[in-house]
Design an enzyme around this catalytic site. Structure first.
Site, short mmCIF file in Angstrom:
data_model
loop_
_atom_site.label_atom_id
_atom_site.label_comp_id
_atom_site.label_asym_id
_atom_site.label_seq_id
_atom_site.Cartn_x
_atom_site.Cartn_y
_atom_site.Cartn_z
N LEU A 1 -39.33 15.57 29.75
CA LEU A 1 -38.15 15.71 28.88
C LEU A 1 -38.27 17.02 28.11
O LEU A 1 -39.37 17.37 27.67
CB LEU A 1 -38.12 14.51 27.92
CG LEU A 1 -37.26 14.52 26.65
CD1 LEU A 1 -36.89 13.09 26.28
CD2 LEU A 1 -37.95 15.19 25.47
N ASP B 1 -35.17 19.77 25.85
CA ASP B 1 -34.17 19.82 24.77
C ASP B 1 -33.26 18.58 24.65
O ASP B 1 -32.78 18.07 25.67
CB ASP B 1 -33.20 20.98 24.98
CG ASP B 1 -33.87 22.27 25.34
OD1 ASP B 1 -35.10 22.33 25.35
OD2 ASP B 1 -33.14 23.25 25.62
N GLN C 1 -32.67 17.10 28.39
CA GLN C 1 -33.11 17.77 29.62
C GLN C 1 -34.17 16.89 30.27
O GLN C 1 -35.20 16.57 29.65
CB GLN C 1 -33.69 19.15 29.29
CG GLN C 1 -32.64 20.14 28.84
CD GLN C 1 -31.85 20.69 30.02
OE1 GLN C 1 -32.30 21.57 30.72
NE2 GLN C 1 -30.65 20.17 30.24
N TYR D 1 -28.56 22.83 32.77
CA TYR D 1 -29.29 23.23 31.56
C TYR D 1 -28.56 22.77 30.29
O TYR D 1 -27.48 22.18 30.35
CB TYR D 1 -29.46 24.76 31.57
CG TYR D 1 -30.69 25.24 32.31
CD1 TYR D 1 -31.40 24.42 33.18
CD2 TYR D 1 -31.16 26.55 32.12
CE1 TYR D 1 -32.54 24.88 33.85
CE2 TYR D 1 -32.30 27.02 32.78
CZ TYR D 1 -32.98 26.19 33.65
OH TYR D 1 -34.10 26.65 34.29
N SER D 2 -29.13 23.15 29.16
CA SER D 2 -28.71 22.58 27.87
C SER D 2 -27.27 22.85 27.49
O SER D 2 -26.67 23.85 27.92
CB SER D 2 -29.62 23.10 26.77
OG SER D 2 -30.88 22.49 26.89
N GLU E 1 -32.13 31.08 22.17
CA GLU E 1 -31.78 29.90 22.93
C GLU E 1 -31.12 28.88 21.99
O GLU E 1 -31.34 28.90 20.77
CB GLU E 1 -33.04 29.28 23.56
CG GLU E 1 -33.66 30.19 24.61
CD GLU E 1 -34.72 29.48 25.47
OE1 GLU E 1 -34.60 29.53 26.71
OE2 GLU E 1 -35.65 28.89 24.91
#
Ligand code: FRU
Length: 471
Positions: free
Chosen positions: A38, A40, A56, A99-100, A221
């Site tokens: 795991l 974000d 994630q 992705y996030s 990020e």
């Protein structure tokens, strides 16, 4: 549903079914992956009376792999239901990772904005060439099942001068329009946050870029922007920020810039404030549940030189507990959400003077108020407060974690959420936090306090996690 998604659903179920028992380091108060890896938190929201936490998720490999969006939901932040994976990497534009990103609650359902990651094969540096990071949106009519998803933007739609690192959309509605932040790395290695605006959630126009006058790291990020008590805060997880003492001792850091002016026009960013001083905290995100702002972070650190022995047992990492964000004198304070108090079962309170030792349950809420210097030992971890600083030393079970320091002013109080292998340490009512993983070998835990003060130790019962019935 395409054939790839069908297979990924089956493979994920098989990986979760094959997951081994978690052992003594399996967490009781923290959300962890059903299997594998795991990172974000994603798509945090309060939708139709329920809290949704996506994250994630790489179910096939405890050391990470292609990223999906795993999913938990809860009515009260205590009893959680493990929902089906919402996003698999099953389209050409997200083939190497969903992705996030973030959630937008609509009248007609949930919109999930995310980054479709693709890495081309060949001889690339994957900074200026060889990578596609598309901004995509997924729609779920009920918050649990995927309706559809589609690509919205790619490198041709982002402003000029950027590298191929553009990701992690944060979307919200304000004054009748939609806004999106994207984290970016310029071609010249400066971190920044791009601001887009839209009338309809689907067509986006770049309207501004938030950056510091001097570069502050090469990549920002997971940006987030919110207003609290009439002030704006820009949250980012910068990579390459100057190594500036406490709060900057990890590979990467996470924190915020106070923002004055208008993020859509003329603005200025105040000094960056780190949000955490421990070993394991990154990519935090916030959301509002209508009455308060909540924050959840990843209790992990990319590219760290310390490790987690649970990877050998088939799982790695967890999320922080939900924290309430408040503001005092322009600074953010973080405290565990009040809901967690309902987990308390039995209480032991005692004054201490000199040295005092007590046994601890596997999951505990420890509150200490003190006068003067304090030192505390908790099964291999020690905290020493002196000269306006709190030093965390991991003597045993750190797997490479050694020492971190946080500002503590004159120390007034500490609150420690101590889970089986995770510690969240809140200093002076949340003025500073240290989040860290550690892996004590012994099942029996003790707390030793030296100094003058009072301690209250509450045993906590574990979160309830309802797992799906697997075929
Ligand atoms: C932060 C991050 C994000 C990215 C995601 C991929 O930890 O690198 O920028 O979207 O993780 O898993």
């Amino acid at each position: 549903m395409n054939a790839l998604q069908k297979d990924l659903i089956k493979l994920t179920a098989a990986a979760e079914q094959a997951a081994r028992p978690r052992g003594p380091w399996g967490l009781q108060l923290h959300l962890m992956p059903p299997a594998g890896w795991l990172n974000d938190p994603n798509g945090l929201c309060f939708f139709r009376g329920e809290y949704h936490v996506f994250y994630q998720y790489s179910p096939f490999d405890a050391n990470g792999g292609v990223k999906f969006w795993g999913h938990y939901r809860s009515r009260d932040l205590l009893a959680w239901e493990q929902c089906p994976v919402m996003l698999y990497s099953d389209e050409t534009y997200d083939a190497h990772g969903a992705y996030s990103g973030s959630a937008l609650c609509g009248e007609d359902g949930l919109y999930l904005y995310y980054t479709g990651n693709v890495k081309h094969s060949g001889d690339h540096d994957f900074v200026l060439t060889g990578r596609e990071q598309s901004t995509a949106v997924a729609y779920s009519p009920d918050g649990v099942h995927l309706g559809w998803k589609r690509r919205l933007m790619g490198s041709g739609d982002y402003p000029p001068g950027l590298s191929r690192h553009v990701r992690d959309p944060k979307v919200w509605k304000q004054d009748g329009r939609y806004y999106m932040l994207l984290g970016a790395r310029t071609a010249g290695d400066q971190g920044e946050a791009l601001v887009f605006s839209s009338e309809d959630k689907f067509h986006w126009e770049h309207i501004n870029t938030l950056r510091t006058p001097e570069p502050f790291g090469y990549m920002w990020e997971c940006p987030d922007l919110f207003e609290l008590d009439g002030r704006y805060f820009l949250l980012v997880s910068p990579q390459g920020a100057p190594k500036d003492g406490p709060g900057f001792e990890n590979v990467y850091t996470a924190g915020y810039f106070p923002l004055s002016g208008d993020f859509r026009g003329k603005y200025s960013l105040g000094d960056f404030v780190p949000l955490d001083f421990g070993f394991d905290f990154y990519a935090p995100q916030t959301f509002s549940d209508g009455r308060r702002r909540l924050l959840i972070g990843w209790m992990g650190m990319p590219d760290a030189d310390y490790s987690n022995p649970t990877a050998a047992q088939g799982w790695q990492h967890c999320l922080t507990v939900p924290r309430e964000v408040t503001c005092r004198d322009g600074r953010l304070l973080l405290t565990p959400v009040q809901e967690l108090e309902a987990l308390r079962t039995s209480r032991y309170g005692f004054p201490f003077g000199g040295s005092s030792t007590t046994d601890l349950p596997p999951a505990a809420d420890i509150r200490v108020t003190c006068e003067g210097p304090l030192s505390l030992d908790l099964s291999g971890v020690s905290l020493r407060a002196a000269d306006g600083a709190l030093t965390l030393t991991v003597r045993e079970g750190g797997w490479g974690r050694e020492r971190r320091t946080a500002p503590a002013g004159p120390l007034r109080n500490l609150r420690i959420l101590a889970d089986t292998s995770a510690l969240e340490i809140f200093v002076n009512d949340g003025e500073a936090v240290l989040s860290t993983r550690w892996y004590p070998e012994s099942d029996s835990r003790t707390l030793t306090l030296r100094g003058q003060g009072r301690a209250v130790v509450d045993s906590l019962r574990p979160l309830q996690i309802e797992k799906p019935v697997l075929p």
